[in-house]
Design a protein around this motif. Structure first.
Motif, PDB file in Angstrom:
ATOM      1  N   LEU A 115      46.736  43.766  53.018  1.00  0.00           N
ATOM      2  CA  LEU A 115      45.347  43.326  53.150  1.00  0.00           C
ATOM      3  C   LEU A 115      45.246  41.809  53.075  1.00  0.00           C
ATOM      4  CD1 LEU A 115      43.742  45.865  50.644  1.00  0.00           C
ATOM      5  CD2 LEU A 115      43.648  45.970  53.149  1.00  0.00           C
ATOM      6  N   PRO A 116      44.257  41.236  53.744  1.00  0.00           N
ATOM      7  CA  PRO A 116      44.002  39.810  53.555  1.00  0.00           C
ATOM      8  C   PRO A 116      43.621  39.554  52.095  1.00  0.00           C
ATOM      9  CG  PRO A 116      42.769  40.664  55.448  1.00  0.00           C
ATOM     10  CD  PRO A 116      43.369  41.842  54.747  1.00  0.00           C
ATOM     11  N   LEU A 117      43.976  38.406  51.579  1.00  0.00           N
ATOM     12  CA  LEU A 117      43.723  38.100  50.172  1.00  0.00           C
ATOM     13  C   LEU A 117      42.242  37.984  49.837  1.00  0.00           C
ATOM     14  CD1 LEU A 117      46.630  35.599  49.502  1.00  0.00           C
ATOM     15  CD2 LEU A 117      46.495  38.034  48.903  1.00  0.00           C
ATOM     16  N   ASP A 118      41.387  37.858  50.859  1.00  0.00           N
ATOM     17  CA  ASP A 118      39.946  37.810  50.610  1.00  0.00           C
ATOM     18  C   ASP A 118      39.276  39.175  50.810  1.00  0.00           C
ATOM     19  OD1 ASP A 118      40.179  37.903  53.372  1.00  0.00           O
ATOM     20  OD2 ASP A 118      38.672  36.357  53.734  1.00  0.00           O
ATOM     21  N   LEU A 166      44.435  46.464  36.496  1.00  0.00           N
ATOM     22  CA  LEU A 166      44.581  46.380  37.947  1.00  0.00           C
ATOM     23  C   LEU A 166      43.937  45.125  38.515  1.00  0.00           C
ATOM     24  CD1 LEU A 166      45.564  47.511  40.609  1.00  0.00           C
ATOM     25  CD2 LEU A 166      43.460  48.889  40.712  1.00  0.00           C
ATOM     26  N   SER A 167      42.696  44.856  38.187  1.00  0.00           N
ATOM     27  CA  SER A 167      42.025  43.674  38.744  1.00  0.00           C
ATOM     28  C   SER A 167      42.718  42.392  38.312  1.00  0.00           C
ATOM     29  CB  SER A 167      40.556  43.651  38.332  1.00  0.00           C
ATOM     30  OG  SER A 167      39.875  44.692  38.976  1.00  0.00           O
ATOM     31  N   GLU A 168      43.118  42.341  37.052  1.00  0.00           N
ATOM     32  CA  GLU A 168      43.848  41.163  36.551  1.00  0.00           C
ATOM     33  C   GLU A 168      45.151  40.977  37.321  1.00  0.00           C
ATOM     34  OE1 GLU A 168      46.196  39.883  32.480  1.00  0.00           O
ATOM     35  OE2 GLU A 168      44.534  41.277  32.324  1.00  0.00           O
ATOM     36  N   THR A 169      45.860  42.062  37.559  1.00  0.00           N
ATOM     37  CA  THR A 169      47.128  41.996  38.280  1.00  0.00           C
ATOM     38  C   THR A 169      46.907  41.592  39.736  1.00  0.00           C
ATOM     39  OG1 THR A 169      48.016  43.700  36.818  1.00  0.00           O
ATOM     40  CG2 THR A 169      49.202  43.309  38.868  1.00  0.00           C
ATOM     41  N   LEU A 170      45.859  42.124  40.349  1.00  0.00           N
ATOM     42  CA  LEU A 170      45.546  41.729  41.732  1.00  0.00           C
ATOM     43  C   LEU A 170      45.168  40.256  41.794  1.00  0.00           C
ATOM     44  CD1 LEU A 170      43.537  44.852  42.902  1.00  0.00           C
ATOM     45  CD2 LEU A 170      45.790  44.121  43.723  1.00  0.00           C
ATOM     46  N   TYR A 171      44.415  39.791  40.819  1.00  0.00           N
ATOM     47  CA  TYR A 171      44.041  38.377  40.771  1.00  0.00           C
ATOM     48  C   TYR A 171      45.289  37.495  40.674  1.00  0.00           C
ATOM     49  CZ  TYR A 171      41.674  34.089  39.420  1.00  0.00           C
ATOM     50  OH  TYR A 171      41.226  32.795  39.367  1.00  0.00           O
ATOM     51  N   LYS A 230      41.090  37.533  45.450  1.00  0.00           N
ATOM     52  CA  LYS A 230      39.995  36.823  44.786  1.00  0.00           C
ATOM     53  C   LYS A 230      38.654  37.540  44.834  1.00  0.00           C
ATOM     54  CE  LYS A 230      42.672  33.344  43.902  1.00  0.00           C
ATOM     55  NZ  LYS A 230      43.512  33.532  42.763  1.00  0.00           N
ATOM     56  N   ASN A 231      38.484  38.515  45.685  1.00  0.00           N
ATOM     57  CA  ASN A 231      37.199  39.168  45.865  1.00  0.00           C
ATOM     58  C   ASN A 231      37.229  40.541  45.196  1.00  0.00           C
ATOM     59  OD1 ASN A 231      34.638  39.655  46.724  1.00  0.00           O
ATOM     60  ND2 ASN A 231      35.070  39.398  48.898  1.00  0.00           N
ATOM     61  N   LEU A 232      37.277  40.540  43.856  1.00  0.00           N
ATOM     62  CA  LEU A 232      37.494  41.752  43.081  1.00  0.00           C
ATOM     63  C   LEU A 232      36.248  42.136  42.298  1.00  0.00           C
ATOM     64  CD1 LEU A 232      40.941  40.626  41.682  1.00  0.00           C
ATOM     65  CD2 LEU A 232      40.548  42.157  43.619  1.00  0.00           C
ATOM     66  N   THR A 233      36.009  43.430  42.201  1.00  0.00           N
ATOM     67  CA  THR A 233      34.891  43.957  41.425  1.00  0.00           C
ATOM     68  C   THR A 233      35.405  45.103  40.572  1.00  0.00           C
ATOM     69  OG1 THR A 233      33.335  43.414  43.194  1.00  0.00           O
ATOM     70  CG2 THR A 233      32.608  45.037  41.574  1.00  0.00           C
ATOM     71  N   ILE A 234      34.924  45.161  39.327  1.00  0.00           N
ATOM     72  CA  ILE A 234      35.220  46.286  38.445  1.00  0.00           C
ATOM     73  C   ILE A 234      33.915  47.019  38.188  1.00  0.00           C
ATOM     74  CG2 ILE A 234      36.089  47.031  36.197  1.00  0.00           C
ATOM     75  CD1 ILE A 234      37.610  44.355  36.069  1.00  0.00           C
ATOM     76  N   LEU A 235      33.911  48.323  38.397  1.00  0.00           N
ATOM     77  CA  LEU A 235      32.748  49.156  38.140  1.00  0.00           C
ATOM     78  C   LEU A 235      33.124  50.162  37.066  1.00  0.00           C
ATOM     79  CD1 LEU A 235      29.881  50.142  38.945  1.00  0.00           C
ATOM     80  CD2 LEU A 235      31.013  51.672  40.579  1.00  0.00           C
TER      81      LEU A 235
END
Length: 81
Positions: free
Chosen positions: A37-40, A53-58, A63-68
């Motif tokens: 995937l593109p990084l954005d 997961l979000s921390e690891t992806l960051y 950079k365009n991460l959301t946690i629900l």
């Protein structure tokens, strides 16, 4: 289950004391990275709680991460870390 239940879980247990804790969410990370995937790309971690997961992806430059999550306690604790 409602948010009261999950808020209690995140208020009373250490992050590492829950059965679903993973220091490195290897399988999820490998799956996402395999998609090239593109990084954005917009990525949402549904039910993310205190997931790494979000921390690891960051850390992998996404950079365009959301946690629900239903637990506002989990979200607040994630923001603190």
């Amino acid at each position: 289950m409602d948010s009261k239940f999950w808020n209690n879980v995140y208020d009373t247990k250490e992050e590492t004391a829950v059965s679903w804790y993973q220091d490195l969410p290897k399988r999820s990370l490998e799956t996402i990275l395999s998609l090239n995937l593109p990084l954005d790309s917009k990525i949402i971690d549904v039910g993310g709680g205190r997931s790494k997961l979000s921390e690891t992806l960051y850390k992998n430059n996404f950079k365009n991460l959301t946690i629900l999550d239903i637990s506002d306690v989990a979200i607040a604790k994630t923001k603190e870390s």
